[in-house]
Design a protein around this motif. Structure first.
Motif: not given
Length: 165
Positions: A135-154
């Motif tokens: 889960k990413l929070k951008l500086k402009n306030g938007a949130e992005i969720v990127v599914g990943s089998e290797y989420s800790a590594e990403l």
């Protein structure tokens, strides 16, 4: 200039359950093609021309195969997080300098409306086939969720390289 890929992941969408449903239109057109073009029987009171039947059958099979080959691809390179549904959608580039917070999380894809690219009140989710994500929070306030089998590594790669850009 050579691009250094810091992270790369390709995930398939879980189409096993709906592959049969997706195959119904091209299979129906194939049956019509056999009935009308091969066997010479017209279908309905105003039948399609044989050329149209052949064209639509080919078109629907191409679409079906294309849908089965769609993949969620996540890359970190050249100071960007790049997320795309290859074969279906353009890539989204998120500059690492625009990311404020990075968290590896566990999700339920149903909370975001299922698999694929989903827009919710909180932001945009790119989910392929599992319950792990970043889960990413951008500086402009938007949130992005990127599914990943290797989420800790990403998440680790994003944190380590965010300051460099």
């Amino acid at each position: 200039m050579k691009s250094d890929r810091l992270f790369y992941e390709k995930q398939s969408l879980p189409l096993r359950r709906i592959a049969f449903s997706l195959a119904i239109p091209p299979c129906a057109m194939l049956a019509l093609l056999i009935w009308q073009v091969v066997l010479g029987h017209s279908w309905g009171s105003h039948p399609m021309s044989n050329g149209n039947v052949i064209g639509w059958t080919i078109f629907l099979w191409i679409i079906y195969v294309r849908l089965l080959t769609v993949r969620l691809v996540t890359e970190v390179r050249d100071g960007n997080l790049i997320v795309s549904l290859r074969g279906l959608w353009r890539s989204r580039r998120i500059p690492l300098r625009d990311i404020q917070t990075i968290d590896a999380i566990t999700i339920d894809p149903r909370d975001y409306g299922g698999y694929g690219i989903r827009s919710t009140a909180e932001g945009t989710a790119y989910i392929a086939s599992n319950d792990e994500a970043v889960k990413l929070k951008l500086k402009n306030g938007a949130e992005i969720v990127v599914g990943s089998e290797y989420s800790a590594e990403l998440a680790r790669v994003l944190r380590a390289n965010r300051a460099a850009y």
